[in-house]
Design a protein around this motif. Structure first.
Motif, PDB file in Angstrom:
ATOM      1  N   LEU A 105       0.862  -1.190   0.000  1.00 49.60           N
ATOM      2  CA  LEU A 105       0.000   0.000   0.000  1.00 49.60           C
ATOM      3  C   LEU A 105       0.889   1.227   0.000  1.00 49.60           C
ATOM      4  CD1 LEU A 105      -2.848   1.305   0.322  1.00 49.60           C
ATOM      5  CD2 LEU A 105      -2.433   1.262   2.790  1.00 49.60           C
ATOM      6  N   ARG A 106       0.715   2.047  -1.027  1.00 40.86           N
ATOM      7  CA  ARG A 106       1.501   3.280  -1.090  1.00 40.86           C
ATOM      8  C   ARG A 106       0.781   4.384  -0.332  1.00 40.86           C
ATOM      9  NH1 ARG A 106       5.970   5.365  -3.194  1.00 40.86           N
ATOM     10  NH2 ARG A 106       6.535   3.274  -3.887  1.00 40.86           N
ATOM     11  N   PHE A 107       1.506   5.069   0.546  1.00 43.30           N
ATOM     12  CA  PHE A 107       1.002   6.194   1.324  1.00 43.30           C
ATOM     13  C   PHE A 107       1.503   7.496   0.724  1.00 43.30           C
ATOM     14  CE2 PHE A 107      -0.527   3.650   4.794  1.00 43.30           C
ATOM     15  CZ  PHE A 107      -1.333   4.500   5.550  1.00 43.30           C
ATOM     16  N   MET A 108       0.625   8.488   0.696  1.00 42.30           N
ATOM     17  CA  MET A 108       0.990   9.799   0.175  1.00 42.30           C
ATOM     18  C   MET A 108       0.871  10.833   1.291  1.00 42.30           C
ATOM     19  SD  MET A 108      -0.310  11.527  -3.358  1.00 42.30           S
ATOM     20  CE  MET A 108      -1.943  11.943  -2.814  1.00 42.30           C
ATOM     21  N   LEU A 109       1.896  11.678   1.417  1.00 42.34           N
ATOM     22  CA  LEU A 109       1.938  12.739   2.426  1.00 42.34           C
ATOM     23  C   LEU A 109       1.941  14.100   1.722  1.00 42.34           C
ATOM     24  CD1 LEU A 109       4.790  11.285   4.692  1.00 42.34           C
ATOM     25  CD2 LEU A 109       2.346  11.205   5.160  1.00 42.34           C
ATOM     26  N   PRO A 110       0.780  14.755   1.579  1.00 43.54           N
ATOM     27  CA  PRO A 110       0.746  16.068   0.923  1.00 43.54           C
ATOM     28  C   PRO A 110       1.566  17.108   1.694  1.00 43.54           C
ATOM     29  CG  PRO A 110      -1.451  15.117   1.056  1.00 43.54           C
ATOM     30  CD  PRO A 110      -0.561  14.287   1.930  1.00 43.54           C
ATOM     31  N   VAL A 111       2.199  17.986   0.962  1.00 45.26           N
ATOM     32  CA  VAL A 111       3.009  19.056   1.550  1.00 45.26           C
ATOM     33  C   VAL A 111       2.474  20.388   1.047  1.00 45.26           C
ATOM     34  CG1 VAL A 111       5.318  20.057   1.757  1.00 45.26           C
ATOM     35  CG2 VAL A 111       5.043  17.558   1.655  1.00 45.26           C
ATOM     36  N   ARG A 112       2.188  21.316   1.976  1.00 45.65           N
ATOM     37  CA  ARG A 112       1.661  22.629   1.614  1.00 45.65           C
ATOM     38  C   ARG A 112       2.634  23.722   2.044  1.00 45.65           C
ATOM     39  NH1 ARG A 112      -3.543  21.672   0.098  1.00 45.65           N
ATOM     40  NH2 ARG A 112      -4.406  19.667   0.845  1.00 45.65           N
ATOM     41  N   ARG A 123       4.060  22.715   8.534  1.00 45.38           N
ATOM     42  CA  ARG A 123       5.105  21.931   9.179  1.00 45.38           C
ATOM     43  C   ARG A 123       4.540  20.561   9.562  1.00 45.38           C
ATOM     44  NH1 ARG A 123       7.415  25.158   7.002  1.00 45.38           N
ATOM     45  NH2 ARG A 123       8.966  26.681   7.710  1.00 45.38           N
ATOM     46  N   PRO A 124       5.291  19.490   9.320  1.00 44.36           N
ATOM     47  CA  PRO A 124       6.638  19.460   8.746  1.00 44.36           C
ATOM     48  C   PRO A 124       6.616  19.707   7.239  1.00 44.36           C
ATOM     49  CG  PRO A 124       5.861  17.228   9.154  1.00 44.36           C
ATOM     50  CD  PRO A 124       4.826  18.143   9.720  1.00 44.36           C
ATOM     51  N   GLY A 125       7.670  20.302   6.734  1.00 53.80           N
ATOM     52  CA  GLY A 125       7.757  20.629   5.323  1.00 53.80           C
ATOM     53  C   GLY A 125       8.429  19.534   4.520  1.00 53.80           C
ATOM     54  N   ARG A 126       8.660  19.848   3.233  1.00 55.12           N
ATOM     55  CA  ARG A 126       9.218  18.838   2.328  1.00 55.12           C
ATOM     56  C   ARG A 126      10.570  18.315   2.800  1.00 55.12           C
ATOM     57  NH1 ARG A 126      10.493  19.466  -4.220  1.00 55.12           N
ATOM     58  NH2 ARG A 126      11.666  17.490  -4.396  1.00 55.12           N
ATOM     59  N   PRO A 127      11.528  19.168   3.198  1.00 58.31           N
ATOM     60  CA  PRO A 127      12.848  18.642   3.598  1.00 58.31           C
ATOM     61  C   PRO A 127      12.770  17.714   4.816  1.00 58.31           C
ATOM     62  CG  PRO A 127      12.974  20.994   3.154  1.00 58.31           C
ATOM     63  CD  PRO A 127      11.538  20.656   3.185  1.00 58.31           C
ATOM     64  N   THR A 128      11.989  18.129   5.828  1.00 56.64           N
ATOM     65  CA  THR A 128      11.908  17.319   7.047  1.00 56.64           C
ATOM     66  C   THR A 128      11.278  15.962   6.766  1.00 56.64           C
ATOM     67  OG1 THR A 128      11.696  19.316   8.387  1.00 56.64           O
ATOM     68  CG2 THR A 128      11.009  17.254   9.403  1.00 56.64           C
ATOM     69  N   LEU A 129      10.172  15.963   6.020  1.00 59.94           N
ATOM     70  CA  LEU A 129       9.529  14.696   5.671  1.00 59.94           C
ATOM     71  C   LEU A 129      10.449  13.835   4.813  1.00 59.94           C
ATOM     72  CD1 LEU A 129       5.879  15.841   4.888  1.00 59.94           C
ATOM     73  CD2 LEU A 129       6.627  14.411   6.798  1.00 59.94           C
ATOM     74  N   GLY A 130      11.206  14.467   3.931  1.00 61.56           N
ATOM     75  CA  GLY A 130      12.120  13.718   3.079  1.00 61.56           C
ATOM     76  C   GLY A 130      13.206  13.013   3.877  1.00 61.56           C
ATOM     77  N   VAL A 131      13.728  13.709   4.884  1.00 60.21           N
ATOM     78  CA  VAL A 131      14.751  13.100   5.735  1.00 60.21           C
ATOM     79  C   VAL A 131      14.164  11.922   6.517  1.00 60.21           C
ATOM     80  CG1 VAL A 131      16.219  13.480   7.758  1.00 60.21           C
ATOM     81  CG2 VAL A 131      16.160  15.174   5.915  1.00 60.21           C
ATOM     82  N   GLY A 132      12.963  12.121   7.062  1.00 64.26           N
ATOM     83  CA  GLY A 132      12.322  11.043   7.801  1.00 64.26           C
ATOM     84  C   GLY A 132      12.068   9.817   6.939  1.00 64.26           C
ATOM     85  N   LEU A 133      11.610  10.047   5.709  1.00 62.25           N
ATOM     86  CA  LEU A 133      11.343   8.924   4.812  1.00 62.25           C
ATOM     87  C   LEU A 133      12.635   8.262   4.348  1.00 62.25           C
ATOM     88  CD1 LEU A 133       8.404  10.376   2.705  1.00 62.25           C
ATOM     89  CD2 LEU A 133       8.295   8.548   4.415  1.00 62.25           C
ATOM     90  N   ALA A 134      13.704   9.034   4.223  1.00 59.28           N
ATOM     91  CA  ALA A 134      14.992   8.434   3.874  1.00 59.28           C
ATOM     92  C   ALA A 134      15.460   7.482   4.977  1.00 59.28           C
ATOM     93  CB  ALA A 134      16.032   9.531   3.645  1.00 59.28           C
ATOM     94  N   LEU A 135      15.273   7.879   6.223  1.00 65.53           N
ATOM     95  CA  LEU A 135      15.631   7.004   7.345  1.00 65.53           C
ATOM     96  C   LEU A 135      14.727   5.777   7.374  1.00 65.53           C
ATOM     97  CD1 LEU A 135      17.242   6.369   9.870  1.00 65.53           C
ATOM     98  CD2 LEU A 135      15.755   7.935  11.160  1.00 65.53           C
ATOM     99  N   TYR A 136      13.450   5.979   7.106  1.00 67.07           N
ATOM    100  CA  TYR A 136      12.483   4.870   7.057  1.00 67.07           C
ATOM    101  C   TYR A 136      12.916   3.853   6.005  1.00 67.07           C
ATOM    102  CZ  TYR A 136       7.638   3.090   7.670  1.00 67.07           C
ATOM    103  OH  TYR A 136       6.528   2.351   7.970  1.00 67.07           O
ATOM    104  N   ASP A 137      13.282   4.339   4.822  1.00 68.70           N
ATOM    105  CA  ASP A 137      13.751   3.450   3.763  1.00 68.70           C
ATOM    106  C   ASP A 137      15.045   2.752   4.152  1.00 68.70           C
ATOM    107  OD1 ASP A 137      11.639   3.904   2.069  1.00 68.70           O
ATOM    108  OD2 ASP A 137      12.694   5.316   0.768  1.00 68.70           O
TER     109      ASP A 137
END
Length: 548
Positions: free
Chosen positions: A97-104, A108-122
C-alpha cells in the motif's frame, strides 16, 4: 476447525504443555510458534477468534512512520522487518500500500523534514520506496484533494491486510502443527498450586452448553489483549494497561476514490489521520482516546469521534461534500497499550509489546498487528522455562507454509482475482473450498470480492457460532454492504440454516441479535439531544472538536 471436535479434544487431552487464553493475533501467534516448537497447545477464546481488537484495527501492516518520529528506531526496524516478511509470505492477504503525504507551503513538517524522515524509514527497511510528486501529480493521484498552497507530496510504501483473516490464517497454520482451539469458551478463574501459588491451569465455562470444567497446563499464556489485566487480577497484580480507543469510518469508494492511502493532518489539532482503499471501499481513521467504557461491552464510535473524522475529510476534500450520509459502517478497537505512567497524551504512549512471567502466567500484550511473530517468539522463550525440551529455535522459520502447486492447479477454473484471494486466505484448503461450492457459489457478492462459497466454507469449517462471526470476521460483508448486508438475507438464510442446522426461530434470534449489534457498535451513532449548557461527558472527547 470444528468447535465440537476441538472441545472434546480439550476434555480428553490431559495436561497441556501450553494453554493460550485469547484468540486474537497475539494468541494465534503464540499458539503457532509453540505448536511448531513441539508443544501440545490448546487455545481458548471467550468471544470469537479475532473478536476483539484484531478485527477492529486500522488494517495496516506497517513500520510505523510516527514511531520513527518519536525516536523509537528499534520498534520501527522490527516492524519493517516483520512487514516485509508478511508481504513475502502472505502475498494477497497482506498487500503493498503506497502512502501519500501532501506538503503545503508554510505547513510543518515541510518537504525537507519529511524527506529526511522517509529516507531514514527506507534505510531501516533496506530499500528505497520514497518518491516526490509535484502538485499536478498529487491532484491526479488524489482527486478532490484541497489544492490551496499545494507544493506536492511525498509517497512511500507500507502494507495493509484483512486483519481478521490474517488471524484465521495463523490459527489454521497452528492447527496444522497440532494445536487445538475453541472459541466462545471463557476462563472463569486461574488454577493455582503450591506455596508460591503457581498457575497450573484454568477453570472454564462453555456458555453454549452451560458446562464448567477445568483444564491443566504446564504453562498459561495470557494473550487477552485489552482484557489482560482482568486475568492478572487473579494473581493480585496491579493493572499495566491503558486502554485506548481508535475509531474508523468506511465510505463507498465511488464517494472517495483513492488508488493509494493519503495521510492528512487534522485542521483542529494537527494529528495524522488517513484515508485508504480497503476491500473495495475507503477506510478513514483513526482517533486515539482513553477508553473508559466497560470492556465487556462492544466498543463503538461516539458522535464526537464521528465529527472529528468527518472534519478531517471535509477539510482535505472540500469539493466532495462528504458527510454522515456517506458513511457505510464504523468500527472501534480498543488498543492494549502498556501505560508509561508519565501522563502523556494517548498518541504519545509507546506501542512496544510486553512479555512478563508472573507465577507461571505469561502475559503477552501491548504489541501491534505487524509484529505478532516477534512478540510470539519472545513469549516462547518464557514458555520454554515451563516446558522442558521445547525446541526453541534461534533461526527464523517461515510464518506460513505456501500452498502447493497442486492446489494452484485445482483452482485453475476460477477467475484470477478469486484464485489469488483463496490461495492467500485458505492456502491448501482453497481446493476444498472449491469442492464445497454449490451452483453459482463462486460468484462474488457486489464489488466486495467475497464469493458465496466462502460463507459455506466458514459455516462448515471455521467454528461459526453466531451470525456476526460469519459476517463481521470470517467475511467482512457486514462492514462492506449497506445495512450490514440486509440485501443478502434471501440467499444467506437458507445457506446458513443448512450448514449450521438452524431452525427458523434460530435464524430470527440470530438476525435480531446481529442487527442490534450492528446498530450499537458498527453504524453511525444517533444524534443525542442535550441541553445547550450541558458539560462534555468526557473532556478528551470534547477536545476532539477544539481548535488548537
Amino acid at each position: 476447525m470444528n468447535r465440537t471436535e476441538n472441545l472434546a479434544a480439550l476434555h480428553s487431552g490431559g495436561t497441556w504443555d501450553v494453554l493460550v487464553v485469547g484468540g486474537g493475533i497475539a494468541g494465534a501467534g503464540v499458539a503457532l510458534e509453540a505448536a511448531r516448537a513441539g508443544a501440545r497447545v490448546a487455545l481458548v477464546e471467550a468471544r470469537d477468534f479475532a473478536g476483539g481488537t484484531s478485527s477492529r484495527s486500522s488494517k495496516l501492516v506497517h513500520g510505523g512512520l510516527r514511531y520513527l518520529g518519536q525516536g523509537r528506531l528499534g520498534l520501527t526496524h522490527e516492524s519493517l522487518r516483520e512487514r516485509d516478511a508478511l508481504l513475502a509470505q502472505a502475498a494477497g492477504l497482506v498487500r503493498p500500500l503506497r502512502f501519500m503525504l501532501p506538503v503545503r507551503r508554510g505547513a510543518r513538517p515541510g518537504r525537507p523534514t519529511l524527506g529526511v524522515g522517509l529516507a531514514l524509514y527506507d534505510a531501516l527497511a533496506g530499500r528505497r520506496t520514497r518518491r516526490w510528486h509535484d502538485a499536478a501529480a498529487t491532484q491526479a493521484l488524489a482527486p478532490g484533494l484541497q489544492a490551496q498552497a499545494m507544493q506536492g507530496a511525498w509517497s512511500y510504501l507500507d502494507a495493509q491486510a484483512d486483519d481478521a483473516r490474517l488471524v484465521m490464517r495463523v490459527l489454521h497454520e497452528a492447527r496444522r502443527h497440532g494445536a487445538r482451539m475453541v472459541n466462545h469458551l471463557s476462563v472463569e478463574r486461574l488454577r493455582l498450586s503450591g506455596p508460591e501459588a503457581r498457575v497450573n491451569g484454568v477453570e472454564l465455562l462453555d456458555p453454549l452448553g452451560g458446562e464448567r470444567f477445568g483444564l491443566a497446563a504446564r504453562c498459561v499464556v495470557n494473550a487477552t489483549g485489552v482484557w489482560a489485566d482482568a486475568l492478572r487480577a487473579g494473581l493480585g497484580r496491579a493493572p499495566l494497561l491503558r486502554p485506548l480507543r481508535g475509531s474508523h469510518l468506511l465510505i463507498p469508494d465511488w464517494r472517495l476514490p483513492l488508488p493509494q492511502a493519503v495521510a492528512l493532518f487534522h485542521p483542529h489539532d494537527g494529528r495524522p489521520v488517513f484515508a485508504l482503499p480497503w476491500e473495495g471501499a475507503t477506510l478513514v481513521g483513526t482517533t486515539d482516546l482513553d477508553h473508559r467504557d466497560d470492556l465487556a461491552r462492544e466498543p463503538g464510535i461516539t458522535r464526537d469521534e464521528l465529527a472529528y473524522l468527518l472534519a478531517a475529510l471535509q477539510h482535505a476534500f472540500p469539493a466532495l461534500g462528504l458527510g454522515e450520509a456517506d458513511v457505510r459502517s464504523t468500527w472501534s478497537g480498543v488498543r492494549p497499550v502498556v501505560a508509561s505512567g508519565q501522563g502523556v497524551a494517548p498518541s504519545s504512549e509507546p506501542r512496544e509489546h510486553l512479555v512478563i512471567d508472573e507465577q507461571g502466567l505469561i502475559t503477552v500484550t501491548g504489541g501491534k498487528l505487524t509484529t505478532f511473530r516477534a512478540t510470539a517468539r519472545q513469549a516462547l522463550r518464557c514458555v520454554a522455562h515451563h516446558v522442558p525440551g521445547l525446541a526453541v529455535e534461534n533461526r527464523r522459520t517461515a510464518i506460513f507454509q505456501p500452498p502447493s502447486a497442486t492446489t494452484g492447479t485445482a483452482l485453475g477454473p476460477l477467475p484470477a482475482p478469486l484464485r489469488e484471494r483463496w490461495l492467500a486466505r485458505f492456502a491448501d484448503d482453497a481446493a476444498r473450498v472449491l469442492d464445497l461450492a454449490g451452483p453459482s457459489e463462486t460468484e462474488t457478492i457486489g464489488n466486495t470480492g467475497i464469493a458465496w462459497a466462502e460463507l459455506r466454507w466458514a459455516c462448515r469449517h471455521e467454528a461459526v457460532v453466531h451470525l456476526d462471526d460469519l459476517l463481521l470476521r470470517r467475511t467482512r460483508l457486514g462492514l462492506l454492504l449497506r445495512d450490514g448486508g440486509l440485501e443478502l438475507v434471501p440467499r444467506l438464510r437458507p445457506l446458513v440454516q443448512q450448514e449450521l442446522g438452524w431452525s427458523i426461530a434460530d435464524w430470527m434470534r440470530e438476525w435480531t441479535r446481529y442487527r442490534a449489534l450492528m446498530a450499537r457498535a458498527y453504524a453511525v451513532p444517533p444524534a443525542a439531544v442535550a441541553p445547550a449548557d450541558a458539560a462534555p461527558a468526557d473532556a478528551e472527547e470534547a477536545a476532539l472538536k477544539r481548535p488548537r
